[in-house]
Design an enzyme around this catalytic site. Structure first.
Site, short mmCIF file in Angstrom:
data_model
loop_
_atom_site.label_atom_id
_atom_site.label_comp_id
_atom_site.label_asym_id
_atom_site.label_seq_id
_atom_site.Cartn_x
_atom_site.Cartn_y
_atom_site.Cartn_z
N SER A 1 0.25 7.14 -0.79
CA SER A 1 -0.83 8.09 -1.09
C SER A 1 -0.70 8.65 -2.51
CB SER A 1 -0.80 9.24 -0.08
OG SER A 1 -0.84 8.73 1.23
N1 SAM Z 1 3.55 8.13 4.04
C1 SAM Z 1 3.44 6.84 3.41
C2 SAM Z 1 4.16 6.75 2.10
O1 SAM Z 1 4.73 7.75 1.65
O2 SAM Z 1 4.18 5.64 1.54
C3 SAM Z 1 2.01 6.40 3.24
C4 SAM Z 1 1.47 5.91 4.51
S1 SAM Z 1 0.04 4.95 4.56
C5 SAM Z 1 -1.20 5.97 3.83
C6 SAM Z 1 -0.20 5.07 6.34
C7 SAM Z 1 0.81 4.34 7.17
O3 SAM Z 1 0.57 4.64 8.54
C8 SAM Z 1 0.76 2.82 7.06
O4 SAM Z 1 2.00 2.33 6.67
C9 SAM Z 1 0.39 2.37 8.47
O5 SAM Z 1 0.97 1.14 8.84
C10 SAM Z 1 0.91 3.52 9.29
N2 SAM Z 1 0.31 3.66 10.63
C11 SAM Z 1 -0.99 3.54 11.00
N3 SAM Z 1 -1.11 3.79 12.32
C12 SAM Z 1 0.14 4.08 12.79
C13 SAM Z 1 0.66 4.42 14.07
N4 SAM Z 1 -0.11 4.52 15.14
N5 SAM Z 1 1.99 4.65 14.17
C14 SAM Z 1 2.81 4.56 13.09
N6 SAM Z 1 2.36 4.24 11.85
C15 SAM Z 1 1.04 4.00 11.70
#
Ligand code: SAM
Length: 214
Positions: free
Chosen positions: A63
């Site tokens: 993000s």
């Molecule tokens: N916090 C992260 C960083 O600092 O890089 C950015 C995260 S990215 C915007 C969102 C993440 O949520 C993705 O890696 C995606 O695979 C994960 N995601 C989506 N649905 C999810 C779920 N139900 N459980 C765990 N992770 C999930």
């Protein structure tokens, strides 16, 4: 010699964070300390301190620094809390949280991202983050309750299991909404009462899983 981007990182903190109202000294110090360039793929490293999200593979993103800082500041961490992050992605948000509190749990649905985040956090010497692989829309019951929860992918509504895993007095920050029309929400728990505040419009990748977007 490997570039360490100290100047770029300082400028990011001054212009993108302090310049836009992030005022918590501990949060600003964490952003100054964590090497964001190590959390992005090699080909985007030169863009690591720019004002935006970047691709990290598997259709996912790290993000925008301001949004990471804004969400982090809302948690009001003092250093003693147990925190859950849903959506580990690159591990950058987890590294920021690790600098601000005692114990961090983070859960990621895509195993390859979780493994890469684990390696990056180990590389920079972080030892208080536990990475779990699974459906974070259900939270991580084994370490609950959490004093703070941060969700980094957007679902259609606040997942009830996450409200249940929030400690009394706890705070949760998450994006809620459909693709292209999401808002950031701050939830607080007092006993069995929950209050909610709507903050900024945001654009996050979808939250998948049982309580996520269908
Ligand atoms: N916090 C992260 C960083 O600092 O890089 C950015 C995260 S990215 C915007 C969102 C993440 O949520 C993705 O890696 C995606 O695979 C994960 N995601 C989506 N649905 C999810 C779920 N139900 N459980 C765990 N992770 C999930």
């Amino acid at each position: 010699m490997e570039q360490n981007f100290v100047t770029e990182r300082r400028l990011m903190v001054e212009r993108q964070l302090r310049g836009r109202g992030i005022s918590d000294r501990r949060v600003l110090d964490a952003f100054e300390a964590v090497p964001r360039h190590l959390f992005v793929p090699e080909e985007y490293r030169h863009l690591a301190y720019e004002d935006g999200p970047l691709p990290i593979g598997f259709g996912q993103t790290i993000s925008q620094p301001f949004i990471v800082a804004y969400m982090t500041q809302l948690l009001d961490l003092t250093g003693k809390e147990r925190v859950l992050e849903v959506g580990t992605g690159s591990g950058y948000q987890a590294a920021i949280l690790s600098a601000l509190t005692a114990e961090v749990h983070t859960i990621e649905l895509i195993p390859a991202l979780a493994e890469r985040a684990r390696a990056t956090l180990a590389q920079i010497g972080v030892t208080n983050v536990s990475i779990h692989i699974g459906d974070g829309s259900l939270g991580w019951e084994a370490a609950a309750p959490y004093d703070a929860i941060l969700v980094t992918a957007a679902g259609p509504r606040v997942p009830p299991p996450l409200l249940k895993q929030l400690a009394d007095g706890g705070r949760m920050v998450l994006p809620v909404g459909e693709r292209g029309a999401q808002v950031l929400e701050l939830w607080r728990r007092e006993g069995e009462q929950f209050s909610q505040e709507t903050l900024l419009p945001v654009a996050f990748v979808p939250l998948r899983g049982k309580e996520g977007l269908k």
